[in-house]
Design an enzyme around this catalytic site. Structure first.
Site, PDB file in Angstrom:
ATOM      1  N   TYR B  60     -32.875  13.522   7.229  1.00 17.44           N
ATOM      2  CA  TYR B  60     -31.994  14.289   8.120  1.00 17.44           C
ATOM      3  C   TYR B  60     -32.798  15.299   8.949  1.00 17.44           C
ATOM      4  CZ  TYR B  60     -27.591  12.308   6.545  1.00 17.44           C
ATOM      5  OH  TYR B  60     -26.550  11.454   6.319  1.00 17.44           O
ATOM      6  N   HIS B 167      -9.656  -5.445  18.282  1.00 13.86           N
ATOM      7  CA  HIS B 167      -8.871  -4.834  19.353  1.00 13.86           C
ATOM      8  C   HIS B 167      -9.634  -4.943  20.682  1.00 13.86           C
ATOM      9  CE1 HIS B 167      -7.122  -1.716  21.883  1.00 13.86           C
ATOM     10  NE2 HIS B 167      -6.012  -1.914  21.184  1.00 13.86           N
ATOM     11  N   ASP B 319      -5.780   3.719  23.200  1.00 13.39           N
ATOM     12  CA  ASP B 319      -4.964   2.520  23.326  1.00 13.39           C
ATOM     13  C   ASP B 319      -4.525   2.006  21.946  1.00 13.39           C
ATOM     14  OD1 ASP B 319      -3.799   0.741  25.209  1.00 13.39           O
ATOM     15  OD2 ASP B 319      -5.168  -0.813  24.500  1.00 13.39           O
ATOM     16  N   CYS B 342      -9.319  -6.324  -7.672  1.00 16.62           N
ATOM     17  CA  CYS B 342      -9.206  -4.857  -7.736  1.00 16.62           C
ATOM     18  C   CYS B 342      -8.749  -4.392  -9.118  1.00 16.62           C
ATOM     19  CB  CYS B 342      -8.208  -4.382  -6.683  1.00 16.62           C
ATOM     20  SG  CYS B 342      -7.958  -2.588  -6.670  1.00 16.62           S
TER      21      CYS B 342
END
Lengths: 372, 372
Positions: B60, B167, B319, B342
């Site tokens: 970092y 999308h 959108d 699961c």
């Protein structure tokens, strides 16, 4: 004998047509180094094949004494060339030639038949919608070896239809089979039927080489779901893993068990990477996994019909071939690129590309692909 | 203080904003049992986190002293609500609330801020385009726990934007970044640049549970390739695997090495599953893998710019949210279905769904999902 201008080679791994063909089929499969890598393969391959043969023969016996894949492929080829003669008169007359990887008719058979019919242009049309080195790749490499064996290397101008995972016609036909499958469920629960897409698995070491298969299968699934336009939940799983290596998951069989444990009652299996009925649909999905589903309480467990000779699928095959013949492409832009982890320097060849002008990424030998 | 009608919760795992936040971030990450399962986790998790912290701090430090993800998420949220106030006046005014999984601002912070602003309707908007239980799933489950912790369970009517892998707006924005990236290559070789799509990997045991992620990533890749309409070859690989378990491949780093060995000179990396720059793009892709690419002779190695606050991406977010607000859906039809493997019975909840009418598969608790 009618002179054929364009030969469409219907390529598939194939399956044993009779019980006598089971052992030779397995011997060929376990000798294919593009799929299976064994220590001492020339000894261990036949050993495993012979040991598995009796069990596999029983499975074929239970589905009628052999694989129906040659019958379906012939019907597909016939429907395809009839349509192509109408749709693409410039490249007519068209003929189809079956080339199976592990049983007759082989690539050699197809090449000799094409030569006898005077074919000028050959289109290698993989019957696997999604590309994998284990299916389409292996069949194509075998075809190029057969060209050398038969001395027919200079006889045809080649182009390839090497993948069609999201072709509209294929997606439409596959989606129609899902609609047919959904009709087997009571109307009131139809929207809640879980669609379990199932594709043949691959060993992880092949995935790790960079095989395109899982990405393309994922794209096919998405497109069918969109075309269906229904609210059904869906999953993608992988079937038919065998042997000691680790395969791509989740495993279809295990998924079915877990769905039953979670209380699911309505499951429709969609074989997204097969186009004809064969042992993986008729035996594994319908019988083995059907029994598993019954055991775990999935009361309504069905499989969508295979595409086989459904007219909408024959239309799709013809449309894919027509588009290809009308295009300037010798192959997909993906084909010339070898998998990053590939060790087979002879992979991704395209001998004597022609008829079509070369495509935009027209590398015809591995060396050219490496310049990308 | 302005009364806000609709709160959009921007959900992301987050990243340490400063070097001091690195260790607390890792402690939270290694405590998340939805992602990591360790023996003696409450002891071993902190042990590993503290041991890794110095090395991660260095990473970092090299990218400027912290993760820029809060800055980018704030810019995305701001751009989103400005657009939404215009596009969806019925649900205005809109406010955005960042909820990170492992650092501040947390889900608790977002909930308290929404309560203070008088929010009536809350939309949990995952900032991961493709669904995984390790990202979106973990963030949502944490949000439902935070609702209990803060006593705000009854305060908002919830709906979810839990996936948007294909999308149109997202695909357009991502494709535009590919076009920008391609401009960094000489024009004459641009069409041959290999597009290396890279997504964060997942441990195989999570894939085997039935996680939707690889299927959705595969679909995103296909759609970007189609939208690009260029002849570039492409590959999908997975990055950032760590620790002793086996992860989904092929590994991005290994693919880069192998591409170099095969003579590839032009590679453009496309982070297909991240929307903001963070350690995996700035450090791992640009620095680590950039160094690998250099070592193996890939002379032109670039990464497409992250979506960050690009206006076309802000348009896409708006959108997606506008469509969701106008729809009758409380969540995707996939969300209520728990993964077959699961083990977390509290997964896939949706407390107090509302504002929107329930969707077509409106299970709001695991029990209901099991009736599918």
């Amino acid at each position: 004998m009618r002179k054929v201008k364009t030969g469409i080679v219907m390529m598939n791994l194939g399956g044993p047509a009779t019980l006598e063909d089971v052992e030779p089929f397995l011997l060929q499969l376990f000798a294919d180094r593009e799929i299976i890598n064994l220590p001492f393969q020339s000894w261990l391959g036949p050993f495993i094949a012979r040991r598995r043969a009796p069990k596999v023969r029983e499975l074929y016996k239970a589905i009628g004494g052999g694989s129906p894949i040659l019958r379906h492929t012939n019907a597909q080829g016939q429907g395809l060339v009839e349509r192509l003669d109408r749709l693409s008169p410039k490249t007519a007359p068209h003929g189809f030639y079956v080339a199976f990887r592990y049983v007759k008719p082989t690539s050699d058979d197809a090449l000799r038949a094409m030569a006898a019919a005077g074919v000028e242009r050959a289109v290698a049309f993989s019957q696997y919608p999604q590309f994998s080195c284990c299916t389409t790749g292996s069949s194509l490499n075998e075809m190029w070896r057969a060209l050398e064996r038969t001395g027919l290397r200079g006889s045809f101008q080649w182009s390839l239809i090497d993948r069609w995972a999201v072709h509209d016609g294929f997606i439409t036909a596959m989606t129609n089979t899902v609609r047919v499958g959904l009709e087997r469920f009571p109307r009131e629960s139809r929207d809640r039927v879980l669609l379990l897409f199932s594709a043949h698995s691959l060993p992880l070491h092949i995935i790790e080489r960079g095989d395109a298969y899982p990405q393309e299968v994922g794209a096919s699934v998405q497109r069918v779901i969109e075309a269906l336009g229904a609210p059904n939940p869906y999953l993608l799983a992988y079937q038919s893993e065998v042997g000691p290596v680790r395969w791509l998951g989740p495993s279809t069989e295990r998924v079915i068990r877990k769905l039953g444990e979670k209380g699911h009652k309505n499951v429709l299996v969609v074989p997204i990477a097969f186009t004809s009925d064969h042992i993986e649909t008729l035996s594994e999905l319908d019988r083995e996994y059907g029994e598993v589903a019954h055991q775990v309480g999935i009361t309504n467990f069905h499989r969508v019909p295979a595409l086989n000779d459904r007219p909408d699928f024959l239309d799709a095959l013809a449309d894919i071939a027509r588009e290809h013949l009308a295009s300037a492409r010798a192959c997909s832009t993906q084909y010339p690129m070898r998998c990053p982890g590939c060790l087979n320097a002879a992979c991704r060849q395209l001998p004597q590309p022609g008829a079509n002008a070369p495509g935009p990424s027209p590398a015809t030998a591995p060396a050219a692909a490496a310049n990308g």
